[in-house]
Design a protein around this motif. Structure first.
Motif, PDB file in Angstrom:
ATOM      1  N   LEU A  26       0.818  -1.203   0.000  1.00  0.00           N
ATOM      2  CA  LEU A  26       0.000   0.000   0.000  1.00  0.00           C
ATOM      3  C   LEU A  26       0.857   1.261   0.000  1.00  0.00           C
ATOM      4  CD1 LEU A  26      -2.703  -1.246   2.494  1.00  0.00           C
ATOM      5  CD2 LEU A  26      -3.064  -0.740   0.074  1.00  0.00           C
ATOM      6  N   LEU A  27       1.980   1.199   0.693  1.00  0.00           N
ATOM      7  CA  LEU A  27       2.879   2.350   0.709  1.00  0.00           C
ATOM      8  C   LEU A  27       3.427   2.620  -0.687  1.00  0.00           C
ATOM      9  CD1 LEU A  27       4.152   4.492   2.526  1.00  0.00           C
ATOM     10  CD2 LEU A  27       6.070   2.935   2.884  1.00  0.00           C
ATOM     11  N   GLU A  28       3.654   1.570  -1.462  1.00  0.00           N
ATOM     12  CA  GLU A  28       4.133   1.753  -2.830  1.00  0.00           C
ATOM     13  C   GLU A  28       3.094   2.477  -3.686  1.00  0.00           C
ATOM     14  OE1 GLU A  28       7.115   1.227  -4.241  1.00  0.00           O
ATOM     15  OE2 GLU A  28       7.722   0.898  -2.172  1.00  0.00           O
ATOM     16  N   ARG A  29       1.831   2.278  -3.376  1.00  0.00           N
ATOM     17  CA  ARG A  29       0.788   2.988  -4.126  1.00  0.00           C
ATOM     18  C   ARG A  29       0.823   4.475  -3.804  1.00  0.00           C
ATOM     19  NH1 ARG A  29      -4.707  -0.627  -4.309  1.00  0.00           N
ATOM     20  NH2 ARG A  29      -5.336   1.169  -5.582  1.00  0.00           N
ATOM     21  N   VAL A  30       1.156   4.812  -2.562  1.00  0.00           N
ATOM     22  CA  VAL A  30       1.290   6.221  -2.198  1.00  0.00           C
ATOM     23  C   VAL A  30       2.532   6.818  -2.839  1.00  0.00           C
ATOM     24  CG1 VAL A  30       1.453   7.861  -0.286  1.00  0.00           C
ATOM     25  CG2 VAL A  30       0.191   5.732   0.036  1.00  0.00           C
ATOM     26  N   ARG A  31       3.570   6.017  -2.919  1.00  0.00           N
ATOM     27  CA  ARG A  31       4.862   6.524  -3.397  1.00  0.00           C
ATOM     28  C   ARG A  31       4.754   7.111  -4.795  1.00  0.00           C
ATOM     29  NH1 ARG A  31      10.284   4.930  -2.113  1.00  0.00           N
ATOM     30  NH2 ARG A  31       9.489   3.211  -0.890  1.00  0.00           N
ATOM     31  N   ALA A  32       4.260   6.343  -5.713  1.00  0.00           N
ATOM     32  CA  ALA A  32       3.995   6.814  -7.092  1.00  0.00           C
ATOM     33  C   ALA A  32       5.126   7.670  -7.643  1.00  0.00           C
ATOM     34  CB  ALA A  32       2.685   7.594  -7.137  1.00  0.00           C
ATOM     35  N   GLY A  33       6.340   7.142  -7.542  1.00  0.00           N
ATOM     36  CA  GLY A  33       7.488   7.835  -8.105  1.00  0.00           C
ATOM     37  C   GLY A  33       8.191   8.773  -7.153  1.00  0.00           C
ATOM     38  N   ALA A  79       2.578   9.620   4.690  1.00  0.00           N
ATOM     39  CA  ALA A  79       2.434   8.529   3.717  1.00  0.00           C
ATOM     40  C   ALA A  79       2.239   7.176   4.405  1.00  0.00           C
ATOM     41  CB  ALA A  79       3.649   8.481   2.802  1.00  0.00           C
ATOM     42  N   GLY A  80       3.040   6.894   5.427  1.00  0.00           N
ATOM     43  CA  GLY A  80       2.877   5.642   6.146  1.00  0.00           C
ATOM     44  C   GLY A  80       1.555   5.564   6.881  1.00  0.00           C
ATOM     45  N   TYR A  81       1.104   6.697   7.395  1.00  0.00           N
ATOM     46  CA  TYR A  81      -0.189   6.769   8.082  1.00  0.00           C
ATOM     47  C   TYR A  81      -1.323   6.426   7.127  1.00  0.00           C
ATOM     48  CZ  TYR A  81      -3.728   9.016  11.143  1.00  0.00           C
ATOM     49  OH  TYR A  81      -4.801   9.297  11.950  1.00  0.00           O
ATOM     50  N   TYR A  82      -1.285   6.994   5.931  1.00  0.00           N
ATOM     51  CA  TYR A  82      -2.313   6.670   4.950  1.00  0.00           C
ATOM     52  C   TYR A  82      -2.299   5.184   4.595  1.00  0.00           C
ATOM     53  CZ  TYR A  82      -2.983  11.702   3.966  1.00  0.00           C
ATOM     54  OH  TYR A  82      -3.259  13.042   4.040  1.00  0.00           O
ATOM     55  N   ALA A  83      -1.120   4.609   4.439  1.00  0.00           N
ATOM     56  CA  ALA A  83      -1.027   3.178   4.126  1.00  0.00           C
ATOM     57  C   ALA A  83      -1.647   2.339   5.233  1.00  0.00           C
ATOM     58  CB  ALA A  83       0.429   2.787   3.905  1.00  0.00           C
ATOM     59  N   LEU A  84      -1.385   2.708   6.507  1.00  0.00           N
ATOM     60  CA  LEU A  84      -1.972   1.971   7.629  1.00  0.00           C
ATOM     61  C   LEU A  84      -3.479   2.126   7.667  1.00  0.00           C
ATOM     62  CD1 LEU A  84      -0.802   0.236  10.007  1.00  0.00           C
ATOM     63  CD2 LEU A  84       0.908   1.434   8.660  1.00  0.00           C
ATOM     64  N   LEU A  85      -3.978   3.337   7.419  1.00  0.00           N
ATOM     65  CA  LEU A  85      -5.422   3.542   7.424  1.00  0.00           C
ATOM     66  C   LEU A  85      -6.098   2.701   6.341  1.00  0.00           C
ATOM     67  CD1 LEU A  85      -5.663   7.415   7.968  1.00  0.00           C
ATOM     68  CD2 LEU A  85      -6.214   5.618   9.625  1.00  0.00           C
ATOM     69  N   ALA A  86      -5.452   2.588   5.186  1.00  0.00           N
ATOM     70  CA  ALA A  86      -6.006   1.746   4.122  1.00  0.00           C
ATOM     71  C   ALA A  86      -5.941   0.274   4.501  1.00  0.00           C
ATOM     72  CB  ALA A  86      -5.255   2.001   2.816  1.00  0.00           C
ATOM     73  N   ASP A  97      -3.912   6.178  -4.604  1.00  0.00           N
ATOM     74  CA  ASP A  97      -3.333   6.353  -5.940  1.00  0.00           C
ATOM     75  C   ASP A  97      -3.249   7.806  -6.374  1.00  0.00           C
ATOM     76  OD1 ASP A  97      -3.105   3.587  -6.162  1.00  0.00           O
ATOM     77  OD2 ASP A  97      -5.122   3.381  -6.981  1.00  0.00           O
ATOM     78  N   ASP A  98      -4.002   8.667  -5.712  1.00  0.00           N
ATOM     79  CA  ASP A  98      -4.014  10.073  -6.112  1.00  0.00           C
ATOM     80  C   ASP A  98      -3.686  10.971  -4.928  1.00  0.00           C
ATOM     81  OD1 ASP A  98      -4.370  12.228  -7.888  1.00  0.00           O
ATOM     82  OD2 ASP A  98      -6.431  12.518  -7.203  1.00  0.00           O
ATOM     83  N   GLN A  99      -2.870  10.469  -3.995  1.00  0.00           N
ATOM     84  CA  GLN A  99      -2.542  11.253  -2.805  1.00  0.00           C
ATOM     85  C   GLN A  99      -1.887  12.570  -3.209  1.00  0.00           C
ATOM     86  OE1 GLN A  99       0.914  11.425  -0.784  1.00  0.00           O
ATOM     87  NE2 GLN A  99      -0.238  13.126   0.124  1.00  0.00           N
ATOM     88  N   GLY A 100      -2.442  13.680  -2.722  1.00  0.00           N
ATOM     89  CA  GLY A 100      -1.929  14.993  -3.075  1.00  0.00           C
ATOM     90  C   GLY A 100      -2.477  15.561  -4.362  1.00  0.00           C
TER      91      GLY A 100
END
Length: 241
Positions: A26-33, A79-86, A97-100
């Motif tokens: 899930l963190l990789e989905r937030v990372r997006a480059g 970012a890690g917080y969002y991954a945990l919430l998901a 996928d569209d964070q920010g």
């Protein structure tokens, strides 16, 4: 009035993350480059232990008066917080996928009004512990003695004087329902004689300093509070770990 069913849901909050939604994926989905640095990576183990084994909150109990409260003061490490919430089902994984993005609820700091399970909106660093003190006081004033308030800070935030006011006040009034977690990745400008924990113990807090990657040690420290004083956990993250 809190019902038995509601209380049961809160008590079930520490169910482990299941293998279907690993945090790393899930963190990789937030990372997006993007390139995550230690400000994000240093928080991941603390967050996982909190949400796996400590916090009494579920997606069904985000408004329950008896829930535990988690306040992310270190909002730029979101970012890690969002991954945990998901991973725990508070938000849909698709939101990552569209964070920010311009239409996203997930900004570069969390927003309490937009994201289920988020207790405060953050921005300028150094205010989360003061908000945690106010939250803990409010719970005590309402006679809600079971919920705990957990505040996650970065070590550099302790350079802000507002935190020292919060530390002193919490110790003076014996806010036993408050736990502060400081991720110490050696990013603070100023040191402290005797180590970071002495900033708190000098003001009447109990404290534990542990390896911030050791889940067993983190769990022991996070649950090591007693009923008379606020509690501190220093999670030390050594460079390169």
């Amino acid at each position: 009035m809190t019902t038995l069913a509601t209380t049961t849901r809160v008590a079930e909050a520490a169910a482990p993350l299941d293998g279907r939604k690993p945090v790393g994926q899930l963190l990789e989905r937030v990372r997006a480059g993007r390139q995550f640095t230690s400000n994000v990576l240093s928080t991941l183990d603390v967050l996982q232990v909190l949400y796996d084994r400590v916090l009494r909150i579920t997606p069904a109990t985000v408004d329950d008066p008896d829930r535990d409260r988690f306040l992310l003061s270190k909002g730029h490490a979101v970012a890690g917080y969002y991954a945990l919430l998901a991973a725990k089902g508070f938000i849909p994984p698709d939101w990552l996928d569209d964070q920010g993005g311009p239409e996203s609820r997930l900004g570069d700091h969390p927003d309490r009004t937009l994201i289920p399970g988020v207790e405060i909106g953050s921005g300028s660093l150094g205010h989360g512990l003061g908000l945690g003190v106010g939250t803990a006081l409010g719970l005590r004033a309402q006679g809600l003695l079971e919920p705990r308030v957990y505040v996650l800070l970065g070590d550099a935030e302790l350079d802000e004087g507002s935190n020292h006011e919060a530390i002193a006040y919490a110790g003076a009034v014996g806010l036993a329902n408050l736990t502060a977690i400081v991720v110490d990745n050696f990013s603070a400008t100023h040191g402290w004689p005797g180590g970071l924990a002495t900033r708190f113990t000098a003001n009447g807090w109990t404290a534990a300093t542990v390896d911030g990657r050791d889940h067993t040690a983190l769990h022991t420290a996070l649950t090591g509070h007693h009923g008379h004083r606020p509690h501190l956990v220093v999670a030390v993250i050594e460079e390169g770990k």
